[in-house]
Structure formats: structure tokens, C-alpha cells
Design a protein around this motif. Structure first.
Motif, PDB file in Angstrom:
ATOM      1  N   THR A  70       0.836  -1.196   0.000  1.00 33.87           N
ATOM      2  CA  THR A  70       0.000   0.000   0.000  1.00 33.87           C
ATOM      3  C   THR A  70       0.869   1.243   0.000  1.00 33.87           C
ATOM      4  O   THR A  70       1.819   1.338   0.761  1.00 33.87           O
ATOM      5  CB  THR A  70      -0.903   0.014   1.250  1.00 33.87           C
ATOM      6  OG1 THR A  70      -1.701  -1.163   1.228  1.00 33.87           O
ATOM      7  CG2 THR A  70      -1.804   1.215   1.260  1.00 33.87           C
ATOM      8  N   ALA A  71       0.536   2.202  -0.862  1.00 34.90           N
ATOM      9  CA  ALA A  71       1.251   3.479  -0.893  1.00 34.90           C
ATOM     10  C   ALA A  71       0.680   4.368   0.199  1.00 34.90           C
ATOM     11  O   ALA A  71      -0.530   4.566   0.268  1.00 34.90           O
ATOM     12  CB  ALA A  71       1.100   4.134  -2.253  1.00 34.90           C
ATOM     13  N   PHE A  72       1.543   4.912   1.037  1.00 36.11           N
ATOM     14  CA  PHE A  72       1.112   5.647   2.221  1.00 36.11           C
ATOM     15  C   PHE A  72       2.060   6.808   2.470  1.00 36.11           C
ATOM     16  O   PHE A  72       3.260   6.692   2.264  1.00 36.11           O
ATOM     17  CB  PHE A  72       1.150   4.684   3.416  1.00 36.11           C
ATOM     18  CG  PHE A  72       0.793   5.282   4.729  1.00 36.11           C
ATOM     19  CD1 PHE A  72       1.775   5.758   5.589  1.00 36.11           C
ATOM     20  CD2 PHE A  72      -0.524   5.370   5.129  1.00 36.11           C
ATOM     21  CE1 PHE A  72       1.452   6.301   6.813  1.00 36.11           C
ATOM     22  CE2 PHE A  72      -0.858   5.909   6.347  1.00 36.11           C
ATOM     23  CZ  PHE A  72       0.134   6.374   7.188  1.00 36.11           C
ATOM     24  N   VAL A  73       1.506   7.943   2.907  1.00 38.82           N
ATOM     25  CA  VAL A  73       2.330   9.071   3.303  1.00 38.82           C
ATOM     26  C   VAL A  73       1.725   9.704   4.546  1.00 38.82           C
ATOM     27  O   VAL A  73       0.499   9.714   4.713  1.00 38.82           O
ATOM     28  CB  VAL A  73       2.476  10.120   2.161  1.00 38.82           C
ATOM     29  CG1 VAL A  73       1.166  10.765   1.828  1.00 38.82           C
ATOM     30  CG2 VAL A  73       3.514  11.174   2.506  1.00 38.82           C
TER      31      VAL A  73
ATOM     32  N   HIS B  55      -6.518  -0.140  -3.106  1.00 36.28           N
ATOM     33  CA  HIS B  55      -6.733  -0.854  -4.360  1.00 36.28           C
ATOM     34  C   HIS B  55      -8.093  -1.537  -4.317  1.00 36.28           C
ATOM     35  O   HIS B  55      -8.362  -2.328  -3.422  1.00 36.28           O
ATOM     36  CB  HIS B  55      -5.620  -1.870  -4.594  1.00 36.28           C
ATOM     37  CG  HIS B  55      -4.267  -1.234  -4.656  1.00 36.28           C
ATOM     38  ND1 HIS B  55      -3.902  -0.401  -5.690  1.00 36.28           N
ATOM     39  CD2 HIS B  55      -3.214  -1.268  -3.807  1.00 36.28           C
ATOM     40  CE1 HIS B  55      -2.671   0.024  -5.486  1.00 36.28           C
ATOM     41  NE2 HIS B  55      -2.230  -0.479  -4.352  1.00 36.28           N
ATOM     42  N   GLY B  56      -8.932  -1.211  -5.273  1.00 34.63           N
ATOM     43  CA  GLY B  56     -10.269  -1.792  -5.352  1.00 34.63           C
ATOM     44  C   GLY B  56     -10.346  -2.808  -6.468  1.00 34.63           C
ATOM     45  O   GLY B  56      -9.831  -2.594  -7.560  1.00 34.63           O
ATOM     46  N   ALA B  57     -10.998  -3.904  -6.197  1.00 34.48           N
ATOM     47  CA  ALA B  57     -11.125  -4.960  -7.194  1.00 34.48           C
ATOM     48  C   ALA B  57     -12.135  -4.579  -8.272  1.00 34.48           C
ATOM     49  O   ALA B  57     -11.954  -4.889  -9.438  1.00 34.48           O
ATOM     50  CB  ALA B  57     -11.554  -6.261  -6.519  1.00 34.48           C
TER      51      ALA B  57
ATOM     52  N   PRO C  63      -8.580   3.900 -12.698  1.00 40.38           N
ATOM     53  CA  PRO C  63      -7.979   2.592 -13.008  1.00 40.38           C
ATOM     54  C   PRO C  63      -6.732   2.369 -12.167  1.00 40.38           C
ATOM     55  O   PRO C  63      -6.072   3.313 -11.748  1.00 40.38           O
ATOM     56  CB  PRO C  63      -7.628   2.713 -14.498  1.00 40.38           C
ATOM     57  CG  PRO C  63      -8.553   3.762 -15.014  1.00 40.38           C
ATOM     58  CD  PRO C  63      -8.750   4.730 -13.866  1.00 40.38           C
ATOM     59  N   ARG C  64      -6.425   1.136 -11.935  1.00 36.65           N
ATOM     60  CA  ARG C  64      -5.317   0.760 -11.054  1.00 36.65           C
ATOM     61  C   ARG C  64      -4.076   1.618 -11.287  1.00 36.65           C
ATOM     62  O   ARG C  64      -3.602   1.760 -12.399  1.00 36.65           O
ATOM     63  CB  ARG C  64      -4.964  -0.692 -11.269  1.00 36.65           C
ATOM     64  CG  ARG C  64      -4.100  -1.258 -10.173  1.00 36.65           C
ATOM     65  CD  ARG C  64      -4.229  -2.757 -10.230  1.00 36.65           C
ATOM     66  NE  ARG C  64      -4.033  -3.559  -9.085  1.00 36.65           N
ATOM     67  CZ  ARG C  64      -4.495  -3.416  -7.869  1.00 36.65           C
ATOM     68  NH1 ARG C  64      -5.210  -2.387  -7.570  1.00 36.65           N
ATOM     69  NH2 ARG C  64      -4.268  -4.275  -6.927  1.00 36.65           N
ATOM     70  N   ALA C  65      -3.551   2.184 -10.195  1.00 38.91           N
ATOM     71  CA  ALA C  65      -2.354   3.028 -10.238  1.00 38.91           C
ATOM     72  C   ALA C  65      -1.107   2.166 -10.415  1.00 38.91           C
ATOM     73  O   ALA C  65      -1.154   0.948 -10.274  1.00 38.91           O
ATOM     74  CB  ALA C  65      -2.249   3.857  -8.955  1.00 38.91           C
TER      75      ALA C  65
END
Length: 148
Positions: free
Chosen positions: A2-5, A72-74, A132-134
Motif C-alpha cells: 500500500t502506498a502511504f504518506v 486498491h479496489g477490485a 484505473p489501477r495506479a
């Protein structure tokens, strides 16, 4: 992954600009489309401005926390969740007889807005529209500004 800041900074007039610069860089690093980031960055700027303007007015200066995560969503694609928090208490501006437009603008600029207030402060949760997915996430990044 997971991208987190996470950002933690003093509630000063330049805080909104610092947050937007940092989140712009972060959103690019996770492959977030710039066009979709604009509205979310506008909304987070407004939330940080509200903390600076209202949370600590007439009291001791405080801190503002900002966290952002790509979820992220399916089915519906990816989205960013942003949280802006402070430990102050809402204080209306003495020069304003009526509410401003900030909250309606934040609501219009995001797919979701939840504001929670209480004795421990205020938390504003913002959610972007799905995209759409990053690109693959680069893990955790933390920025701390101001005296520690």
C-alpha cells in the motif's frame, strides 16, 4: 503493498502549501493521474486551511496531521483516502457572520467527505473518485516538518 504518506506540521499559514506540494509529489510517485489529483488536492488544501484558521484560534498553536493512502479496489478501481486531523477546537472567525463555502466545496471535489469533531479535535476524511489501477506503490513515506 500500500502506498502511504504521513505529514505532521505546525498549524501555520504556509501549512496548506506545504501539504499540497508534498502530496503532489507523492501522488506522482504512486502513478496517480494528475487530472484526478487536482480536485483532491484542492479539498485537502481547504481542510488544512480550516485547521489553521479555526482549530487553534485564540489558543496555543498546534499541529496538523495529514495521512494519505492508496486503496486498491477490485471492482471500482483505486482511490486515495486522505485524513486531515488536529487537536484544536473549532472556533468561528470573528469577522464572519455566516458559514463559508469550504465544506460544500470539499464535498463537491471528492467522492466522500466525513468530518468528525470531539474533545480530542477534528478529523476530516476525504476520498477520491476511483481511477484505473495506479502504478505499483513504493511503500511508506513519512514527512515531518517543523520542530520535533
Amino acid at each position: 503493498m500500500t502506498a502511504f504518506v504521513r505529514l505532521l506540521l505546525d498549524a501555520r499559514p504556509d501549512a496548506p502549501d506545504i501539504v499540497v506540494r508534498a502530496l503532489t509529489e507523492w501522488s506522482r510517485s504512486v502513478g496517480w493521474p494528475a487530472a484526478e489529483a487536482r480536485d483532491l488536492l484542492f479539498a485537502v488544501r481547504e481542510a488544512v486551511c480550516n485547521s489553521v484558521t479555526h482549530a487553534y484560534r485564540g489558543g496555543p498553536a498546534g499541529r496538523i496531521g495529514v495521512e494519505a493512502v492508496v486503496r486498491h479496489g477490485a471492482r471500482d478501481g483505486d482511490h486515495i483516502e486522505l485524513t486531515v486531523s488536529d487537536t484544536g477546537r473549532w472556533r468561528p472567525r470573528p469577522d464572519s457572520a455566516r458559514p463559508g463555502y469550504g465544506i460544500p466545496l470539499m464535498r463537491a471535489a471528492t467522492a466522500g467527505l466525513v468530518i468528525s469533531t470531539g474533545a480530542s479535535g477534528t478529523e476530516v476524511r476525504l476520498r477520491s473518485a476511483p481511477v484505473p489501477r495506479a502504478a505499483p506503490a513504493f511503500g511508506r513515506v513519512s514527512f515531518l516538518t517543523g520542530p520535533q
